[in-house]
Scaffold this motif. Structure first.
Motif, mmCIF file in Angstrom:
data_model
loop_
_atom_site.group_PDB
_atom_site.id
_atom_site.type_symbol
_atom_site.label_atom_id
_atom_site.label_comp_id
_atom_site.label_asym_id
_atom_site.label_seq_id
_atom_site.Cartn_x
_atom_site.Cartn_y
_atom_site.Cartn_z
ATOM 1 N N ILE A 66 0.829 -1.200 0.000
ATOM 2 C CA ILE A 66 0.000 0.000 0.000
ATOM 3 C C ILE A 66 0.859 1.243 0.000
ATOM 4 C CG2 ILE A 66 -1.707 1.318 1.266
ATOM 5 C CD1 ILE A 66 -2.685 -1.330 2.323
ATOM 6 N N HIS A 120 0.356 -2.429 7.195
ATOM 7 C CA HIS A 120 -0.152 -1.154 7.687
ATOM 8 C C HIS A 120 0.931 -0.133 7.986
ATOM 9 C CE1 HIS A 120 -1.171 -4.549 10.538
ATOM 10 N NE2 HIS A 120 0.063 -4.223 10.837
ATOM 11 N N MET A 303 -14.427 -2.663 -2.630
ATOM 12 C CA MET A 303 -13.619 -3.627 -1.877
ATOM 13 C C MET A 303 -14.492 -4.722 -1.278
ATOM 14 S SD MET A 303 -10.661 -2.912 -2.471
ATOM 15 C CE MET A 303 -9.539 -3.899 -1.568
ATOM 16 N N VAL A 304 -15.702 -4.350 -0.849
ATOM 17 C CA VAL A 304 -16.571 -5.339 -0.218
ATOM 18 C C VAL A 304 -17.259 -6.213 -1.270
ATOM 19 C CG1 VAL A 304 -18.676 -5.621 1.140
ATOM 20 C CG2 VAL A 304 -16.938 -3.998 1.889
ATOM 21 N N GLN A 342 -6.263 -14.127 -3.993
ATOM 22 C CA GLN A 342 -6.120 -13.186 -2.886
ATOM 23 C C GLN A 342 -5.639 -13.913 -1.645
ATOM 24 O OE1 GLN A 342 -8.273 -9.865 -1.946
ATOM 25 N NE2 GLN A 342 -6.946 -9.214 -3.557
ATOM 26 N N GLY A 343 -4.390 -14.319 -1.655
ATOM 27 C CA GLY A 343 -3.868 -15.030 -0.503
ATOM 28 C C GLY A 343 -3.557 -14.074 0.627
ATOM 29 N N GLU A 344 -3.482 -14.611 1.800
ATOM 30 C CA GLU A 344 -3.195 -13.746 2.937
ATOM 31 C C GLU A 344 -1.716 -13.819 3.253
ATOM 32 O OE1 GLU A 344 -4.775 -12.951 7.436
ATOM 33 O OE2 GLU A 344 -5.670 -14.476 6.193
ATOM 34 N N ASP A 345 -1.189 -12.706 3.657
ATOM 35 C CA ASP A 345 0.195 -12.670 4.081
ATOM 36 C C ASP A 345 0.294 -13.373 5.427
ATOM 37 O OD1 ASP A 345 2.611 -10.035 3.882
ATOM 38 O OD2 ASP A 345 2.799 -12.112 4.483
ATOM 39 N N GLU A 348 1.670 -11.714 8.757
ATOM 40 C CA GLU A 348 1.072 -10.585 9.442
ATOM 41 C C GLU A 348 -0.271 -10.907 10.058
ATOM 42 O OE1 GLU A 348 2.919 -7.742 6.124
ATOM 43 O OE2 GLU A 348 0.766 -7.742 6.462
ATOM 44 N N ARG A 366 -10.486 -20.298 1.590
ATOM 45 C CA ARG A 366 -10.582 -19.069 0.832
ATOM 46 C C ARG A 366 -10.057 -19.284 -0.581
ATOM 47 N NH1 ARG A 366 -7.631 -15.710 3.888
ATOM 48 N NH2 ARG A 366 -9.199 -15.981 5.463
ATOM 49 N N VAL B 86 -15.076 -7.586 5.541
ATOM 50 C CA VAL B 86 -13.724 -7.803 5.008
ATOM 51 C C VAL B 86 -12.819 -8.458 6.052
ATOM 52 C CG1 VAL B 86 -13.779 -6.001 3.281
ATOM 53 C CG2 VAL B 86 -13.080 -5.432 5.597
ATOM 54 N N GLY B 88 -10.714 -10.875 8.133
ATOM 55 C CA GLY B 88 -10.076 -12.118 7.742
ATOM 56 C C GLY B 88 -9.515 -12.072 6.333
ATOM 57 N N GLN B 89 -9.819 -11.021 5.591
ATOM 58 C CA GLN B 89 -9.217 -10.910 4.263
ATOM 59 C C GLN B 89 -7.823 -10.309 4.397
ATOM 60 O OE1 GLN B 89 -11.476 -9.433 1.043
ATOM 61 N NE2 GLN B 89 -13.403 -10.218 1.815
ATOM 62 N N SER B 90 -7.157 -10.110 3.255
ATOM 63 C CA SER B 90 -5.778 -9.637 3.330
ATOM 64 C C SER B 90 -5.733 -8.239 3.949
ATOM 65 C CB SER B 90 -5.162 -9.609 1.937
ATOM 66 O OG SER B 90 -5.738 -8.575 1.192
ATOM 67 N N HIS B 91 -4.585 -7.922 4.532
ATOM 68 C CA HIS B 91 -4.399 -6.611 5.138
ATOM 69 C C HIS B 91 -4.627 -5.506 4.142
ATOM 70 C CE1 HIS B 91 -2.641 -7.388 9.180
ATOM 71 N NE2 HIS B 91 -2.784 -8.597 8.678
ATOM 72 N N THR B 93 -6.722 -5.339 1.672
ATOM 73 C CA THR B 93 -8.148 -5.059 1.539
ATOM 74 C C THR B 93 -8.654 -4.231 2.715
ATOM 75 O OG1 THR B 93 -8.368 -7.192 0.455
ATOM 76 C CG2 THR B 93 -10.385 -6.166 1.236
#
Lengths: 371, 293
Positions: A66, A120, A303-304, A342-345, A348, A366, B86, B88-91, B93
């Motif tokens: 980001i 973040h 996004m939603v 859309q995998g999660e890191d 973190e 997911r 949102v 549980g989705q990626s940071h 998002t």
């Protein structure tokens, strides 16, 4: 035989796409000669923003990082050109390159601490940059003209029969095409795949030998460079720059454009830029705050409900039309180049270290859902 | 020397304000693992609601309580309607969504209440006392006292009530809390509501100091982030200490680093964030987070 057929089909398809591309460019070149001058300025801005958004799209949409500093880099580009023009009376061509280069270098410099920061924290640092941009520009008034800003001499058309507004549009188009193809090639090649890997799973990527830090820095540098040349072109297209044009709304607008077009989609920035040029135009006539509200609602809703943006929506609509299965397979294969799951890191996750097992399960679920 | 004390005291007053908003950020982060970039703007919105009450004749103290209620509702609704979807989705998002909320709340406040600066009455008297050459204003003292009261109430709430216990349980392990019958979703809503109510206090105390306008909370948010980062993002004590440190540093830099003028002061928290994140990313009191490979 079958594989040859698929190959042929792929080849045909490629030519077919190339034809559409050439036709689209032809339309874009003819457009300014049909449109009234004020629309030419608007479409120049769309192209200019699309350049900055393409850069951000690579960093955010492809690499999954980001940045809210895109507005700051945009300002760096605009003011580099503005100040150079003011001091040395250079032409556009001579100032757009240093503007991009300076932003690129700044991107690399900021990229060095940014590689240590994930998620973040990076957003936070870049938000802070976005907030200090305007005060910094006002503070160094001797160079930047302070609050009243700088007026620039706009480039004049060297070709008879092409008016200045048409010329500016064509220059913006040329710039947009160069950046577009650069970004397309970059994300298709080795760097692009490394960046996709970065987004999907940072740890896995580094485990497979991707130098995470280096690719993050490269991506931020490229992204910043895009914003730099876009800012420079913006200064020429509008002919006037002031600190208040580079506020938080601009940088959030770039982010909104990425989201609306579709993060990671190569054509996304065009849709996103159309939104951030034309919606504020109509909205600000009603109320000065309405543009921001539209950005906010669009970001949240997309996004939603539509995380792959307008381009993703168009694709899904197209998929509703029934057709041969082989073609659909090719389509999915091609799509894989732009869209990643859309995998999660993993590193973190807030629940890290406490319930690894359930986390993996969630992730698998997911993954299948996204397929 | 008296000047130095004066600057430190004024800094503590401002710092208490940053600490309140930093606390809100920390609570959201602890309970949901999200940095809520819209925290400042949600606080702004609640502050405007409080201002609306004051301007129609409600006493300021009551107006602040009402703005806290409004803040609580805003926070709970935002969590239940938007953030829940949102979670549980990626940071990426989640952060983008909070930025959408950030610009949305900011603009909505601008649309409803306009972009002209509004003067908000302070709940503290304008009195000040002179102690050994140092002027102690009722406002600084009052802000610090508010922070102390808020901290005591929060401590008692989290330590001695069953709701507080449930909130802590959800923050430390949502899955297991769900298994023992705690309604995790409701707790998260309450957590966001409480944070937003804290933010409303911060906003209401900031309004007379910085003048109420839609961009008021931008810089306060940056200072609060600096406070939370300096103290450690998951530590409430850290948020308070960080807030006070940032407030004092801001005031000292303002008077001893003259070229940093009032317009560039906002660079200071940026530098503090950068330095802390580079040298000690967990801050003063934050706990290190392990990465699973």
């Amino acid at each position: 035989v079958k594989s040859k057929m698929v190959q042929e089909k792929g080849l045909l398809r490629f030519n077919h796409r190339r034809l559409i591309g050439i036709a689209a460019i032809a339309v874009l070149v003819v457009l300014p000669f049909i449109n009234p001058p004020y629309l030419n300025l608007q479409f120049s801005l769309v192209l200019v923003y699309a350049v900055a958004v393409t850069g951000l799209n690579l960093f955010t949409g492809v690499a999954g990082q980001i940045s809210l500093a895109q507005g700051a880099f945009f300002a760096v580009g605009a003011y580099t050109s503005g100040i150079m023009l003011q001091r040395w009376d250079l032409s556009l061509a001579w100032s757009i390159v240093p503007a991009g280069a300076l932003a690129f270098i700044l991107g690399l410099i900021i990229g060095v601490p940014a590689t240590r920061l994930a998620g973040h924290y990076l957003a936070l640092m870049t938000l802070a940059l976005a907030v200090v941009t305007a005060p910094l520009l006002k503070h160094f008034g001797t160079y930047t003209g302070g609050v009243s800003g700088l007026s620039l001499k706009q480039p004049e058309s060297p070709i008879g029969g092409v008016a200045n507004d048409q010329w500016i549009y064509l220059l913006s188009l040329a710039l947009a095409l160069v950046i577009f193809f650069a970004a397309a090639n970059l994300s298709r090649g080795r760097i692009g795949r490394a960046l996709f890997a970065l987004k999907d799973n940072r740890l896995a990527a580094s485990g497979l030998g991707v130098n995470v830090a280096r690719f993050k820095i490269i991506a931020l540098g490229f992204s910043a460079g895009c914003a730099g040349v876009a800012g420079s072109m913006y200064a020429f297209a509008v002919g006037y720059i002031a600190p208040d044009s580079f506020d938080v709304l601009l940088t959030v607008g770039f982010l909104a454009a990425v989201v609306i077009g579709g993060a990671g989609r190569i054509f996304g920035p065009i849709f996103g830029s159309l939104f951030i040029v034309f919606v504020p135009n109509y909205a600000s006539a009603v109320n000065p705050g309405l543009a921001g509200l539209a950005y906010g609602i669009a970001i949240v809703v997309f996004m939603v409900a539509l995380p792959d943006g307008l381009v993703g929506l168009l694709r899904r609509l197209r998929r509703l039309i029934p057709r041969a299965q082989g073609e659909a397979a090719t389509e999915r294969h091609l799509e894989g180049r732009w869209v990643s799951l859309q995998g999660e890191d993993l590193g973190e996750s807030p629940t890290d270290g406490q319930n690894g097992a359930s986390e993996t399960m969630v992730q698998t679920q997911r993954g299948t859902r996204n397929e | 020397m008296a000047h130095l004390f004066q600057q430190i005291l004024d800094g503590l007053g401002a710092g208490a304000l940053y600490a309140l908003l930093a606390l809100a950020l920390v609570f959201v982060f602890r309970s949901t693992g999200i940095i809520n970039f819209a925290q400042g703007e949600m606080a702004l919105f609640s502050t405007y609601i409080g201002w609306q009450f004051t301007s129609s004749g409600v006493p300021p103290v009551v107006a602040i309580l009402l703005s806290m209620v409004a803040g609580f509702l805003i926070g709970a609704v935002v969590e239940g309607v938007v953030v829940r979807r949102v979670e549980g989705q990626s940071h990426l998002t989640i952060i983008i969504v909070t930025f959408g909320l950030f610009i949305g709340f900011n603009s909505l406040a601008g649309i409803i209440w306009g972009y002209l600066v509004k003067s908000a009455p302070s709940i503290f008297p304008s009195a000040s006392w002179d102690v050994a050459g140092t002027r102690i204003s009722a406002e600084s003292l009052g802000t610090i006292a508010t922070l102390v009261v808020v901290l005591s109430v929060l401590y008692c709430f989290f330590q001695y009530t069953s709701l507080g216990l449930a909130l802590r349980a959800v923050a430390s392990n949502p899955q297991s809390s769900g298994l023992v019958g705690i309604r995790v979703g409701r707790m998260l809503m309450i957590g966001w509501g409480l944070s937003a109510a804290l933010g409303a206090i911060a906003g209401s105390l900031a309004a007379p100091r910085f003048f109420l306008e839609p961009n008021m909370m931008f810089t306060v948010l940056i200072y609060a982030f600096a406070a939370a980062i300096v103290g450690g993002l998951d530590s409430p004590i850290g948020a308070v200490v960080g807030g006070l440190v940032v407030g004092v540093a801001e005031n000292l830099a303002g008077s001893y680093v003259p070229w940093l003028g009032s317009d560039l002061k906002v660079v200071l928290p940026l530098l503090m964030i950068a330095v802390v994140l580079t040298i000690r990313p967990t801050g003063l009191f934050g706990s290190a987070r392990l990465e699973r490979v």
